[in-house]
Design a protein around this motif. Structure first.
Motif, PDB file in Angstrom:
ATOM      1  N   ASP A 274      -5.440 -33.041 -26.009  1.00 39.47           N
ATOM      2  CA  ASP A 274      -5.707 -33.073 -27.396  1.00 39.47           C
ATOM      3  C   ASP A 274      -5.472 -31.946 -28.171  1.00 39.47           C
ATOM      4  O   ASP A 274      -5.058 -31.955 -29.321  1.00 39.47           O
ATOM      5  N   SER A 275      -5.686 -30.605 -27.502  1.00 37.58           N
ATOM      6  CA  SER A 275      -5.201 -29.500 -28.172  1.00 37.58           C
ATOM      7  C   SER A 275      -3.915 -29.252 -28.468  1.00 37.58           C
ATOM      8  O   SER A 275      -3.360 -28.633 -29.423  1.00 37.58           O
ATOM      9  N   LEU A 276      -3.084 -30.023 -27.776  1.00 38.94           N
ATOM     10  CA  LEU A 276      -1.443 -29.777 -28.048  1.00 38.94           C
ATOM     11  C   LEU A 276      -1.152 -30.576 -29.303  1.00 38.94           C
ATOM     12  O   LEU A 276      -0.122 -30.202 -29.856  1.00 38.94           O
ATOM     13  N   ARG A 277      -1.954 -31.239 -29.780  1.00 38.22           N
ATOM     14  CA  ARG A 277      -1.914 -32.087 -31.039  1.00 38.22           C
ATOM     15  C   ARG A 277      -1.442 -31.095 -32.281  1.00 38.22           C
ATOM     16  O   ARG A 277      -0.783 -31.371 -33.143  1.00 38.22           O
ATOM     17  N   ALA A 278      -2.106 -29.809 -32.351  1.00 40.53           N
ATOM     18  CA  ALA A 278      -1.717 -28.733 -33.187  1.00 40.53           C
ATOM     19  C   ALA A 278      -0.353 -28.286 -32.772  1.00 40.53           C
ATOM     20  O   ALA A 278       0.010 -27.512 -33.867  1.00 40.53           O
ATOM     21  N   ARG A 279       0.262 -28.424 -31.969  1.00 43.70           N
ATOM     22  CA  ARG A 279       1.643 -27.702 -31.412  1.00 43.70           C
ATOM     23  C   ARG A 279       2.478 -28.604 -32.024  1.00 43.70           C
ATOM     24  O   ARG A 279       2.995 -29.893 -31.427  1.00 43.70           O
ATOM     25  N   ASP A 280       3.362 -28.516 -33.074  1.00 46.00           N
ATOM     26  CA  ASP A 280       4.500 -29.407 -33.691  1.00 46.00           C
ATOM     27  C   ASP A 280       5.374 -29.287 -32.894  1.00 46.00           C
ATOM     28  O   ASP A 280       6.379 -30.349 -33.094  1.00 46.00           O
ATOM     29  N   ASN A 281       5.586 -28.599 -32.000  1.00 51.07           N
ATOM     30  CA  ASN A 281       7.116 -28.427 -31.106  1.00 51.07           C
ATOM     31  C   ASN A 281       6.691 -28.981 -29.529  1.00 51.07           C
ATOM     32  O   ASN A 281       7.619 -28.969 -28.709  1.00 51.07           O
ATOM     33  N   VAL A 282       5.568 -29.808 -29.286  1.00 53.87           N
ATOM     34  CA  VAL A 282       5.133 -30.145 -28.131  1.00 53.87           C
ATOM     35  C   VAL A 282       5.358 -31.567 -28.051  1.00 53.87           C
ATOM     36  O   VAL A 282       4.743 -32.312 -29.062  1.00 53.87           O
ATOM     37  N   LEU A 283       6.010 -32.384 -26.999  1.00 58.53           N
ATOM     38  CA  LEU A 283       6.090 -33.703 -27.086  1.00 58.53           C
ATOM     39  C   LEU A 283       5.578 -34.035 -25.679  1.00 58.53           C
ATOM     40  O   LEU A 283       5.889 -33.598 -24.504  1.00 58.53           O
ATOM     41  N   VAL A 284       4.599 -34.960 -25.383  1.00 64.27           N
ATOM     42  CA  VAL A 284       4.204 -35.243 -24.198  1.00 64.27           C
ATOM     43  C   VAL A 284       4.565 -36.801 -23.787  1.00 64.27           C
ATOM     44  O   VAL A 284       4.240 -37.863 -24.547  1.00 64.27           O
TER      45      VAL A 284
END
Length: 461
Positions: A274-284
């Motif tokens: 969920d915290s990665l949602r704030a990172r625009d350069n991360v794709l899961v």
């Protein structure tokens, strides 16, 4: 050309490690080569750069890619709008991070990491032969997700998490597709990101018998991801394999079969995602072999849930055809012969007429020649095939289609093992003709299906 709708055509250009040219020079030369190369149509495949001194001295490979994935066979060159993606492949192999077994003598793999685009992943995207336009949809999704971030679309109004879930039976290429997608995005988005990284996490390893260590691993793992993602010019792709392990661990803990801190570890993983949602350069990117076992809390987080099923007859034909081409390249099938692809009129007619084995089964190899069923003769007449050479080529297609139809229920992984099994058990020589190899391939399919039936029943079939 004024008034003509232009079609974007992606051209991927792998540069020599020593290349020092500006991207604009490479792009200009590629455009000149495409529009002035003498070809009236553009198709997927390699581009001959030998006529350009600039390209031949600085380019490893150049290819048009993505048309077939989008369901397009060819584009007239006057409709072509080349989108040139120049890149250099990283020679660095995979780096593995492991968790100490806390004196138990065993280590747990935490994650594998690649610098993208990676040399060992080059060509993987093209080798994956999937149904419909699955690959094109994944590229479109990832591109739109990053576009929405770049345009600062409010996440309070429109929700997207940049989380992909691929599910389906084992061996259908889900993990390979995720790796290939990350590699492809590193190439396609080279103008947007200066660097790219892929981290592959095996979710099962997060829930080892050392649950206290698992908590430390989760913290260290996502701390490392956060460090990478701090550089907004770096694309970070995270691959979580066997994501159904989240559900397994939580369910076991709830039933009292596992330590209670297993629940905390699972919740920690979900919180970190969920915290990665704030990172625009991360794709899961995530995969699961057991669709029904996926944690609903995780399913709700995924923007796209895509089934990667067992290959249909057309995909099976294309997979086996690519295997035959490789055996011809290496001289194991000799002399080389053309086998029609799935786009050929004969194969399309056969697929649309009937894929039932009762119809295709009569086609078989005789003594050095092909005996065709009445159905095959009708197909020849339908497509206007009359020459002896043409009949031989089409007969190869009919027999391969028979093999593909018989191989129903086999995964892509299993299909790619069949040519080896055919050679090991039925060819018995270093090289042979295409006629005999197809016969061996047919026997290999029948044997594989029989042995799988024996595994299921526990008795001879």
């Amino acid at each position: 050309m004024a008034g003509v709708q232009q079609v974007p055509v992606h051209v991927e250009v792998a540069l020599q490690p020593s290349c020092a040219l500006e991207f604009s020079e490479i792009e200009q030369e590629v455009r000149r080569l495409i529009h002035g190369g003498g070809s009236t149509t553009i198709r997927d495949g390699p581009i001959d750069v030998s006529t350009s001194r600039v390209l031949s001295e600085n380019v490893l490979t150049a290819k048009v890619t993505g048309l077939t994935d989008s369901g397009v066979d060819k584009v007239p060159f006057w409709h072509c709008d080349p989108c040139v993606h120049a890149f250099q492949l990283s020679p660095c192999g995979v780096e593995r991070e492991v968790l100490d077994g806390d004196g138990d003598g065993e280590d747990v793999a935490a994650f594998d990491q690649w610098v993208l685009p990676a040399q060992e992943l080059e060509g993987l995207w093209e080798s994956l032969l999937l149904e419909d336009t699955i690959k094109a949809q994944l590229l479109d999704y990832a591109t739109s997700a990053l576009l929405f971030s770049d345009r600062q679309v409010s996440k309070h109004i429109i929700s997207w998490n940049r989380v992909v879930l691929l599910h389906g039976p084992p061996g259908t290429g889900k993990t390979s597709l995720c790796k290939a997608l990350a590699h492809k995005l590193a190439i396609r988005l080279g103008g947007r990101f200066q660097a790219a990284q892929l981290l592959e996490i095996n979710a099962h390893s997060l829930f080892s018998k050392w649950f206290s260590e698992s908590g430390k691993l989760v913290g260290r793992l996502f701390g490392h991801i956060a460090e990478l993602a701090e550089d907004e010019s770096t694309l970070v792709c995270i691959l979580v394999d066997e994501v159904e392990s989240l559900t397994t661990a939580r369910s076991a803990a709830m039933s009292g079969n596992e330590p209670s801190d297993a629940v905390r570890v699972v919740n920690a993983v979900l919180t970190q995602i969920d915290s990665l949602r704030a990172r625009d350069n991360v794709l899961v990117l995530t995969t699961s072999n057991v669709s029904k076992a996926i944690d609903l809390a995780f399913v709700d987080r995924a923007d796209i849930k895509m089934l990667i099923g067992l290959p249909g007859v057309q995909a099976r034909y294309s997979i086996l055809q690519s295997c035959l081409a490789e055996l011809m390249r290496t001289g194991i099938i000799d002399p080389p012969q053309h086998v029609p692809d799935c786009a050929s009129e004969l194969v399309r007619t056969a697929l649309h007429t009937s894929c039932d084995m009762g119809v295709l089964a009569p086609a078989r190899i005789g003594e050095g020649f092909i005996q065709l069923s009445y159905f095959g003769v009708l197909l020849f007449k339908t497509v206007g095939m009359s020459s002896a050479t043409g009949c031989r080529v089409m007969s190869m297609g009919i027999l391969l289609l028979q093999v593909a139809a018989l191989a129903q229920g086999l995964s892509g992984r299993a299909l790619r093992k069949l040519p080896f099994q055919a050679h090991a058990f039925f060819v018995h020589r270093s090289s042979t003709t295409l006629h005999h190899y197809l016969d061996a391939l047919l026997q290999a399919v029948r044997t594989e299906l029989q042995r799988r039936a024996q595994l299921e029943t526990g008795s001879p079939v």
